[in-house]
Design a protein around this motif. Structure first.
Motif, PDB file in Angstrom:
ATOM      1  N   TYR A  18      -9.561   1.475   4.252  1.00 32.91           N
ATOM      2  CA  TYR A  18      -8.790   2.481   4.983  1.00 32.91           C
ATOM      3  C   TYR A  18      -9.522   3.820   4.889  1.00 32.91           C
ATOM      4  CZ  TYR A  18      -4.726   5.197   6.503  1.00 32.91           C
ATOM      5  OH  TYR A  18      -3.876   6.032   7.175  1.00 32.91           O
ATOM      6  N   LYS A  19      -9.824   4.433   6.047  1.00 33.04           N
ATOM      7  CA  LYS A  19     -10.653   5.642   6.064  1.00 33.04           C
ATOM      8  C   LYS A  19      -9.980   6.846   6.717  1.00 33.04           C
ATOM      9  CE  LYS A  19     -14.605   3.954   4.380  1.00 33.04           C
ATOM     10  NZ  LYS A  19     -14.097   2.733   3.797  1.00 33.04           N
ATOM     11  N   SER A  20      -8.780   6.679   7.273  1.00 25.99           N
ATOM     12  CA  SER A  20      -8.163   7.780   8.017  1.00 25.99           C
ATOM     13  C   SER A  20      -7.742   8.936   7.125  1.00 25.99           C
ATOM     14  CB  SER A  20      -6.952   7.275   8.810  1.00 25.99           C
ATOM     15  OG  SER A  20      -7.365   6.402   9.845  1.00 25.99           O
ATOM     16  N   VAL A  21      -7.579   8.678   5.828  1.00 20.37           N
ATOM     17  CA  VAL A  21      -7.241   9.736   4.876  1.00 20.37           C
ATOM     18  C   VAL A  21      -8.353   9.790   3.839  1.00 20.37           C
ATOM     19  CG1 VAL A  21      -5.599  10.509   3.135  1.00 20.37           C
ATOM     20  CG2 VAL A  21      -4.768   9.427   5.226  1.00 20.37           C
ATOM     21  N   LEU A  22      -8.948  10.965   3.677  1.00 26.01           N
ATOM     22  CA  LEU A  22     -10.064  11.090   2.745  1.00 26.01           C
ATOM     23  C   LEU A  22      -9.612  10.941   1.304  1.00 26.01           C
ATOM     24  CD1 LEU A  22     -12.028  14.053   4.411  1.00 26.01           C
ATOM     25  CD2 LEU A  22     -12.536  11.602   4.510  1.00 26.01           C
ATOM     26  N   ASN A  23      -8.485  11.544   0.986  1.00 26.96           N
ATOM     27  CA  ASN A  23      -7.969  11.491  -0.383  1.00 26.96           C
ATOM     28  C   ASN A  23      -6.695  10.649  -0.402  1.00 26.96           C
ATOM     29  OD1 ASN A  23      -7.204  11.866  -3.007  1.00 26.96           O
ATOM     30  ND2 ASN A  23      -6.773  14.068  -2.821  1.00 26.96           N
ATOM     31  N   LEU A  24      -6.807   9.395  -0.842  1.00 26.00           N
ATOM     32  CA  LEU A  24      -5.658   8.495  -0.823  1.00 26.00           C
ATOM     33  C   LEU A  24      -4.595   8.880  -1.853  1.00 26.00           C
ATOM     34  CD1 LEU A  24      -7.370   5.013  -0.330  1.00 26.00           C
ATOM     35  CD2 LEU A  24      -5.983   6.289   1.308  1.00 26.00           C
ATOM     36  N   ASN A  25      -4.922   9.808  -2.766  1.00 26.35           N
ATOM     37  CA  ASN A  25      -3.922  10.286  -3.714  1.00 26.35           C
ATOM     38  C   ASN A  25      -2.832  11.099  -3.014  1.00 26.35           C
ATOM     39  OD1 ASN A  25      -4.977   9.116  -6.051  1.00 26.35           O
ATOM     40  ND2 ASN A  25      -6.482  10.772  -6.268  1.00 26.35           N
ATOM     41  N   GLN A  26      -3.106  11.497  -1.759  1.00 24.55           N
ATOM     42  CA  GLN A  26      -2.098  12.214  -0.978  1.00 24.55           C
ATOM     43  C   GLN A  26      -0.993  11.274  -0.471  1.00 24.55           C
ATOM     44  OE1 GLN A  26      -4.946  13.983   1.926  1.00 24.55           O
ATOM     45  NE2 GLN A  26      -4.011  15.930   1.339  1.00 24.55           N
ATOM     46  N   VAL A  27      -1.288   9.983  -0.488  1.00 25.93           N
ATOM     47  CA  VAL A  27      -0.319   9.014   0.017  1.00 25.93           C
ATOM     48  C   VAL A  27       0.821   8.862  -0.985  1.00 25.93           C
ATOM     49  CG1 VAL A  27       0.056   6.609   0.695  1.00 25.93           C
ATOM     50  CG2 VAL A  27      -2.075   7.769   1.319  1.00 25.93           C
ATOM     51  N   GLU A  28       2.044   8.968  -0.472  1.00 20.78           N
ATOM     52  CA  GLU A  28       3.236   8.806  -1.302  1.00 20.78           C
ATOM     53  C   GLU A  28       4.158   7.767  -0.672  1.00 20.78           C
ATOM     54  OE1 GLU A  28       3.744  10.220  -4.158  1.00 20.78           O
ATOM     55  OE2 GLU A  28       2.105  11.673  -4.161  1.00 20.78           O
ATOM     56  N   ILE A  29       5.097   7.305  -1.461  1.00 19.27           N
ATOM     57  CA  ILE A  29       6.181   6.458  -0.948  1.00 19.27           C
ATOM     58  C   ILE A  29       7.407   7.343  -0.820  1.00 19.27           C
ATOM     59  CG2 ILE A  29       7.682   4.477  -1.383  1.00 19.27           C
ATOM     60  CD1 ILE A  29       4.836   3.689  -0.689  1.00 19.27           C
ATOM     61  N   GLU A  67      13.201   8.647   0.504  1.00 19.89           N
ATOM     62  CA  GLU A  67      14.315   8.468   1.433  1.00 19.89           C
ATOM     63  C   GLU A  67      14.222   7.145   2.181  1.00 19.89           C
ATOM     64  OE1 GLU A  67      16.993  10.359   1.713  1.00 19.89           O
ATOM     65  OE2 GLU A  67      16.200  11.575   0.079  1.00 19.89           O
ATOM     66  N   THR A  68      13.001   6.810   2.641  1.00 19.61           N
ATOM     67  CA  THR A  68      12.842   5.596   3.471  1.00 19.61           C
ATOM     68  C   THR A  68      12.096   4.489   2.760  1.00 19.61           C
ATOM     69  OG1 THR A  68      10.740   6.358   4.419  1.00 19.61           O
ATOM     70  CG2 THR A  68      12.787   7.047   5.531  1.00 19.61           C
ATOM     71  N   TYR A  69      11.384   4.811   1.649  1.00 19.98           N
ATOM     72  CA  TYR A  69      10.541   3.875   0.895  1.00 19.98           C
ATOM     73  C   TYR A  69       9.332   3.418   1.703  1.00 19.98           C
ATOM     74  CZ  TYR A  69      15.124   3.732  -1.288  1.00 19.98           C
ATOM     75  OH  TYR A  69      16.335   4.088  -1.829  1.00 19.98           O
ATOM     76  N   LEU A  70       8.996   4.159   2.752  1.00 22.94           N
ATOM     77  CA  LEU A  70       7.812   3.879   3.567  1.00 22.94           C
ATOM     78  C   LEU A  70       6.714   4.878   3.209  1.00 22.94           C
ATOM     79  CD1 LEU A  70       9.596   3.236   6.978  1.00 22.94           C
ATOM     80  CD2 LEU A  70       8.413   1.521   5.605  1.00 22.94           C
ATOM     81  N   PRO A  71       5.444   4.538   3.483  1.00 22.55           N
ATOM     82  CA  PRO A  71       4.359   5.436   3.111  1.00 22.55           C
ATOM     83  C   PRO A  71       4.334   6.708   3.951  1.00 22.55           C
ATOM     84  CG  PRO A  71       3.512   3.498   4.256  1.00 22.55           C
ATOM     85  CD  PRO A  71       4.954   3.248   4.007  1.00 22.55           C
ATOM     86  N   ILE A  72       4.107   7.839   3.286  1.00 22.93           N
ATOM     87  CA  ILE A  72       4.025   9.128   3.969  1.00 22.93           C
ATOM     88  C   ILE A  72       2.846   9.922   3.420  1.00 22.93           C
ATOM     89  CG2 ILE A  72       6.476   9.313   4.538  1.00 22.93           C
ATOM     90  CD1 ILE A  72       6.807  11.073   2.030  1.00 22.93           C
ATOM     91  N   ILE A  73       2.413  10.901   4.208  1.00 23.32           N
ATOM     92  CA  ILE A  73       1.390  11.848   3.767  1.00 23.32           C
ATOM     93  C   ILE A  73       1.910  13.242   4.085  1.00 23.32           C
ATOM     94  CG2 ILE A  73      -0.969  12.695   4.101  1.00 23.32           C
ATOM     95  CD1 ILE A  73      -1.775   9.883   4.884  1.00 23.32           C
ATOM     96  N   GLU A  74       2.082  14.059   3.030  1.00 20.62           N
ATOM     97  CA  GLU A  74       2.609  15.417   3.165  1.00 20.62           C
ATOM     98  C   GLU A  74       3.930  15.428   3.928  1.00 20.62           C
ATOM     99  OE1 GLU A  74      -0.536  17.690   4.899  1.00 20.62           O
ATOM    100  OE2 GLU A  74      -1.674  17.819   3.025  1.00 20.62           O
ATOM    101  N   GLY A  75       4.762  14.443   3.662  1.00 18.03           N
ATOM    102  CA  GLY A  75       6.085  14.402   4.248  1.00 18.03           C
ATOM    103  C   GLY A  75       6.171  13.732   5.604  1.00 18.03           C
ATOM    104  N   ASP A 103      -1.476   9.774  11.018  1.00 12.31           N
ATOM    105  CA  ASP A 103      -2.846  10.143  10.639  1.00 12.31           C
ATOM    106  C   ASP A 103      -3.787   8.952  10.637  1.00 12.31           C
ATOM    107  OD1 ASP A 103      -2.472  12.893  10.259  1.00 12.31           O
ATOM    108  OD2 ASP A 103      -1.586  12.554   8.284  1.00 12.31           O
ATOM    109  N   SER A 104      -3.306   7.797  11.135  1.00  7.84           N
ATOM    110  CA  SER A 104      -4.113   6.577  11.058  1.00  7.84           C
ATOM    111  C   SER A 104      -4.679   6.186  12.414  1.00  7.84           C
ATOM    112  CB  SER A 104      -3.263   5.414  10.520  1.00  7.84           C
ATOM    113  OG  SER A 104      -2.767   5.701   9.233  1.00  7.84           O
ATOM    114  N   SER A 105      -5.903   5.692  12.390  1.00  5.72           N
ATOM    115  CA  SER A 105      -6.474   5.093  13.592  1.00  5.72           C
ATOM    116  C   SER A 105      -5.792   3.742  13.820  1.00  5.72           C
ATOM    117  CB  SER A 105      -7.972   4.899  13.410  1.00  5.72           C
ATOM    118  OG  SER A 105      -8.219   3.951  12.384  1.00  5.72           O
ATOM    119  N   ALA A 106      -6.035   3.139  14.985  1.00  6.16           N
ATOM    120  CA  ALA A 106      -5.403   1.865  15.306  1.00  6.16           C
ATOM    121  C   ALA A 106      -5.767   0.792  14.284  1.00  6.16           C
ATOM    122  CB  ALA A 106      -5.782   1.420  16.710  1.00  6.16           C
ATOM    123  N   SER A 107      -7.055   0.715  13.934  1.00  2.00           N
ATOM    124  CA  SER A 107      -7.486  -0.317  12.974  1.00  2.00           C
ATOM    125  C   SER A 107      -6.975   0.001  11.568  1.00  2.00           C
ATOM    126  CB  SER A 107      -9.010  -0.447  12.968  1.00  2.00           C
ATOM    127  OG  SER A 107      -9.618   0.791  12.631  1.00  2.00           O
TER     128      SER A 107
END
Length: 675
Positions: free
Chosen positions: A544-555, A558-566, A572-576
């Motif tokens: 996965y390359k769409s986010v340079l720093n994967l430490n920004q990824v959170e769960i 509220e929804t238990y789905l992955p988010i970045i900065e809320g 922020d993801s490409s199709a692939s």
């Protein structure tokens, strides 16, 4: 747990029986074809169909299946008409084995009907094998004994919770929803995480699915909170009903209820004893005793009219004075009632005007905001012709006059609206009180006028008969005593009801105090932390390359789905990379459930996971991650192997590490008689 053991598809034509028959193993099962139109998805669709999960594909019944089940099948250059079709699916829960049969096309057999054989597919024709028919996609099929999904839920050892539905009732969390978090179909499943989830009227359904799979305590806590909220509302409603019933009956007898708590509370014996009904500043039971004394005095009195003429004259004069006083009070009350009614009408008109002004100002604000986005001069309060400042009022512009802006207007109007609503409510209450008072005065006047009439009758009688007014007083006293005793009985009944409600309220408060103060238990926090860890690790493995720093990824909490900065990670993801994120999350759910004793049945289906030109090395990592999974798991992957790189990726896997099911040019081949 759920394990797919074997799938057999039968398609009957004039030229004989065609179909598919393969066994599946634990771990990775790869259904591979060299072309995308060989029938691989038709095979996977049969698994959904036999389980009654075809809503994940996009519909109900045989219409979700390809034409090979319904219309025609190709055999070389021959096109053969389909006469009948159906599929057998053998599954296991780790202890028992059953075989499910569901027809796709068959005269006289509805596709909602399923037959369940309590044996392996190999043994279903044996005479001692028990079988039973069940149904899907009909009302209550998730709860009734013959509902297949109710049976399947128990068979795979799940206990689905009751969750809030969109029609404000609680319903069972459907199996179709649960498995949409495990089965990713080809057409719509790769659009987003859980994008194949059917719409079945469950509120926050994605959230409920993830809570259940991970076995979060929040699901149980929220259920308890909803149950307690319903209990709280019931007690408050019953408490208010108890009070209002007593007040209405007391008002009819010109009495007043004292010391009745307005809201639910824990009542002690002295609190219950303090609740009373008062008439003319006297407790009702004392008042009843005084009436009984008056009645007994009247019983003892047997004067003739001629003997108490002066007393009757005096009483008539006092009664006339009382009537006059009550008439004046009634007229005054009616004037006040009409005044209150006029005030209510005026306030309602003012509220209509205020609401209209608020709407107009909000519209103006919207237009202003739209204008600023469109860079219109009018949105900047400038004339578009001469560029001079334009006021939003017709009042002449003076230096000492401040004009409120639109936003200030809205705030001011809302404040006025609140004030008017408060005044309207107050006047309505006054109006209702006056109406009760008028009714009471009219009843009192009726009684006094009746008494005056009997007194006059006594005065003008020419004989010495018994006093008519005396008899009237006895009747009135007897009636009042009877009514007040009935009211006293109601008071006792309501006190007992109040004791019960107080006990229920105490139990409610006790249960409420036991609820955790925090939304998440320590166990939940740990599970979400592990889910995030597995998810990020999987993202790294899958390139996965769409986010340079994967430490920004959170769960999201509220929804238990992955988010970045809320924000949703998908943005922020490409199709692939979106496909890689789906791989990573679906596998992370299974990993977390296995590790932390979740509710995952342990089976996954990925149909064509190599979407949007996925790099082959990432595909290798995907396969290797599946092979290395800890705990029970069974993953079915449908994949088209067109290019040499994909073929090489599969060839690089250890032969013993997966089960390869090759699909030739066409998935459905002719069956021999002994197949």
């Amino acid at each position: 747990m759920l394990r797919i053991n074997r799938l057999k598809i039968e398609i009957k034509t004039n030229e004989g029986l065609y179909g598919f028959d393969e066994s599946f193993s634990k771990g990775l099962n790869l259904i591979a074809s060299t072309d995308n139109t060989c029938g691989k998805s038709s095979i996977i669709a049969a698994i959904y169909y036999c389980l009654g999960f075809e809503e994940i594909i996009g519909g109900k019944g045989e219409k979700v299946l390809t034409s090979v089940y319904k219309n025609s099948i190709e055999d070389g250059e021959n096109v053969l008409s389909v006469l009948e079709s159906g599929a057998y699916l053998e599954i296991s829960n780790g202890e028992e084995v059953i075989t499910i049969y569901r027809s796709a096309k068959m005269e006289g057999r509805d596709n909602k009907l399923l037959s369940v054989y309590h044996s392996s597919l190999y043994e279903i024709d044996k005479p001692n094998v028990f079988s039973e028919d069940m149904y899907v996609h009909m009302p209550n099929s998730a709860v009734n004994r013959k509902g297949f999904h109710n049976y399947l839920e128990k068979f795979i050892h799940l206990e689905l919770p009751l969750v809030p539905a969109s029609d404000d009732v609680t319903r069972k969390l459907y199996l179709q929803l649960i498995f949409s978090g495990m089965f990713v179909e080809q057409k719509h499943g790769w659009a987003d995480i859980l994008s194949g989830m059917p719409i079945l009227g469950i509120k926050d359904s994605k959230k409920r699915i993830l809570e259940f799979i991970l076995n979060l305590d929040t699901l149980d806590n929220e259920k308890k909170k909803n149950e307690l909220k319903a209990l709280e509302n019931k007690i408050k409603k019953d408490w208010e009903t108890c009070l209002q019933e007593l007040i209405i009956l007391a008002n009819r007898e010109s009495c007043e209820v004292k010391s009745f708590p307005q809201n639910p509370k824990i009542l002690l014996e002295n609190d219950i004893s303090a609740i009373s009904i008062v008439k003319k500043n006297t407790n009702i039971d004392e008042y009843i005793e005084s009436l009984k004394e008056q009645y007994n005095d009247l019983i003892l009195m047997k004067p003739k009219i001629i003997d108490n003429f002066d007393e009757i004259q005096t009483e008539l004069s006092e009664t006339d004075n009382a009537i006059h006083s009550l008439e004046k009070e009634l007229a005054k009350s009616k004037d006040m009632y009409f005044s209150e009614n006029i005030s209510v009408e005026k306030l309602e008109k003012s509220l209509e005007i205020i609401n209209s002004d608020i709407r107009n100002n909000k519209d103006a604000a919207r237009l202003r905001d739209l204008g600023s986005e469109l860079k219109l001069s009018t949105s900047k309060d400038l004339c578009p012709v001469c560029n001079q400042e334009v006021q939003d009022t017709l009042i002449p512009n003076t230096s000492d006059l401040e004009v409120m802006s639109i936003d200030e207007n809205i705030r001011h109007l809302n404040a006025q609206k609140e004030m008017l609503q408060f005044a309207h409510k107050s006047h309505i209450q006054n109006k209702n009180k006056l109406q009760d008072k008028i009714t009471h005065l009219e009843n009192s006047l009726f009684k006094l006028r009746s008494l005056a009439r009997t007194l006059r009758s006594d005065l003008y009688k020419t004989n010495d008969n018994m006093s008519e007014s005396l008899m009237y007083k006895r009747i009135q006293l007897d009636s009042e005593i009877s009514s007040l005793e009935k009211l006293l009985g109601t008071l006792m009944k309501q006190k007992n009801k109040l004791k019960e409600l107080s006990s229920e309220w105490k139990s409610y408060l006790s249960k409420k105090s036991l609820l955790p103060s925090k939304k998440f238990s320590k166990s939940d926090e740990q599970k979400l932390k592990i889910l995030r860890s597995h998810f990020i690790t999987n993202l790294e493995k899958f390139g996965y390359k769409s986010v340079l720093n994967l430490n920004q990824v959170e769960i999201s909490l509220e929804t238990y789905l992955p988010i970045i900065e809320g924000f949703d990670m998908k943005f922020d993801s490409s199709a692939s990379d979106n496909v890689r994120a789906i791989w990573a999350f679906i596998l992370a759910l299974l990993q977390t459930s296995n590790e932390k004793d979740g509710n995952h049945p342990g089976v996954l289906i990925f149909d064509e996971p190599a979407q949007h030109s996925i790099v082959i090395n990432d595909m290798k990592e995907f396969f290797n991650s599946i092979i290395k999974l800890q705990g029970y798991h069974q993953i079915v992957v449908g994949m088209t192997v067109k290019d040499s790189d994909t073929r090489q990726a599969i060839n690089d896997l250890s032969v013993k590490s997966f089960n390869l099911i090759k699909v030739p040019n066409k998935a459905f081949r002719p069956f021999n008689n002994n197949d």
